[in-house]
Design a protein around this motif. Structure first.
Motif, PDB file in Angstrom:
ATOM      1  N   LYS A 123      -6.189   2.366  -4.435  1.00 12.71           N
ATOM      2  CA  LYS A 123      -6.651   3.739  -4.237  1.00 12.71           C
ATOM      3  C   LYS A 123      -5.457   4.693  -4.243  1.00 12.71           C
ATOM      4  O   LYS A 123      -4.297   4.272  -4.222  1.00 12.71           O
ATOM      5  N   ARG A 168      -1.656   4.175   0.645  1.00 18.56           N
ATOM      6  CA  ARG A 168      -3.066   4.038   0.310  1.00 18.56           C
ATOM      7  C   ARG A 168      -3.804   3.435   1.508  1.00 18.56           C
ATOM      8  O   ARG A 168      -3.249   2.626   2.236  1.00 18.56           O
ATOM      9  N   ASN A 221       0.807  -1.219   0.000  1.00 12.88           N
ATOM     10  CA  ASN A 221       0.000   0.000   0.000  1.00 12.88           C
ATOM     11  C   ASN A 221       0.843   1.273   0.000  1.00 12.88           C
ATOM     12  O   ASN A 221       0.275   2.377  -0.037  1.00 12.88           O
TER      13      ASN A 221
END
Length: 361
Positions: free
Chosen positions: A251, A246, A238
């Protein structure tokens, strides 16, 4: 392409932004006024972690903040806790009980206890027995905790607050710990993260809430080695190419997740897997020129993203060779999400005073 050196961290300007928000909110932030107590924690936390509290405030101001927070402590049939603010209620006497429409809130209670610890209150006014009753009234049959005794949000955020409050009280009699741990386990996802509730999508914030709660209850070792590795891999993946983290798979990066994901890795003993220089570079790009840190570059700053960004830097600071002294912040306790000085104060002053055997006769 990330810059080779970090710009200064404008600690003084960020502290000024948060001090200003304690007095009044800019038009872009008035929607969070109903959660004023949480907002106060983010402001005070920013001043605390940047070591600017006494520089930016006077004794009478800190005393005024303490009194306002205590005025939010409210008692009633479901126990004692803190409400978010008095924005929807008329003025009441200290002995008047709350109604079903003005009950205390568990997240605000967590925020109040830490805010008072930042302000070094002695907690002589804390209704500890009532606070335990309040926790019991918030726990649901599935082990989770509602934000309020009569309902409201019920997920890992509120469960983490209950674990944190129990830790600060040094008293776990206000909850069914086994049931709460089962609820946390039920929120785990196939990716290795944790959703807000069972069958939810893995989120950085609720993954932190799950892991910190397990560690507070001294149950983190119940995670298997395989589960730990899966969680670590999801968290590391992430971190985006721009250095930020994220909150969900695929995302965009957001400054607050630098703390939620970074602290999760730290709790798991994998903080060294964070690219700290890249993360700090992303946070630097989110700084607003007049103070405060935004969720992404170019957005308006707010106390929430300011505090969590500073907390991430305090916990996972860049190497000294990669930045200036401005990036040095107060050491952070990743479990209670406060500086170690503040968490130590909370652990020392919030529990009920010990009664000596000699005093019992």
């Amino acid at each position: 392409m990330l810059p080779t050196s970090l710009p200064p961290l404008s600690k003084g300007s960020h502290a000024t932004h948060c001090k200003r928000c304690l007095s009044g909110l800019p038009s872009s932030q008035v929607d969070v006024d109903p959660a004023k107590l949480a907002l106060s924690f983010y402001c005070l936390g920013s001043l605390d972690v940047s070591d600017e509290l006494e520089k930016k405030s006077r004794d009478w101001e800190r005393e005024q903040w303490r009194e306002w927070i205590w005025s939010q402590q409210t008692r009633g049939p479901y126990g004692t806790g803190f409400r978010s603010s008095s924005y929807m209620t008329t003025e009441k006497s200290a002995t008047e009980e709350y109604s079903d429409h003005d009950t205390p809130q568990i997240i605000m209670t967590y925020a109040a206890l830490l805010s008072l610890s930042i302000l070094r209150d002695n907690f002589s006014r804390l209704d500890r027995k009532g606070l335990l009753d309040f926790l019991r009234s918030c726990q649901n049959s599935d082990g989770s905790f509602s934000s309020e005794p009569l309902g409201g949000d019920s997920d890992l955020r509120t469960t983490f607050c209950a674990f944190s409050i129990s830790t600060m009280l040094d008293d776990w009699s206000g909850m069914d710990v086994t049931s709460a741990l089962q609820f946390i386990s039920s929120c785990r996802t196939y990716e290795g993260g944790y959703g807000q509730s069972p069958f939810g999508e893995a989120l950085g914030g609720t993954t932190y809430c799950a892991l910190a709660s397990l560690q507070l209850a001294k149950q983190l070792e119940t995670l298997s080695s395989q589960d730990r590795q899966k969680t670590v891999r999801w968290l590391v993946q992430n971190q985006a190419s721009n250095g930020g983290f994220r909150g969900r798979t695929n995302k965009d990066a957001d400054a607050c997740y630098c703390f939620w994901c970074g602290a999760s890795l730290h709790v798991l003993g994998a903080g060294d897997l964070v690219d700290k220089a890249a993360m700090s570079s992303f946070i630097a790009s989110c700084q607003f020129k007049y103070g405060g840190i935004a969720k992404i570059p170019g957005e308006h700053p707010d106390p929430y993203h300011t505090y969590l960004s500073l907390a991430a830097v305090a916990l996972l600071s860049p190497n000294s060779s990669e930045g200036e002294a401005s990036w040095a912040l107060c050491p952070l306790d990743p479990l209670l999400n406060a500086t170690y000085q503040t968490s130590s104060w909370a652990r020392a002053h919030i529990p009920a005073p010990k009664v000596n055997d000699d005093d019992a006769f």
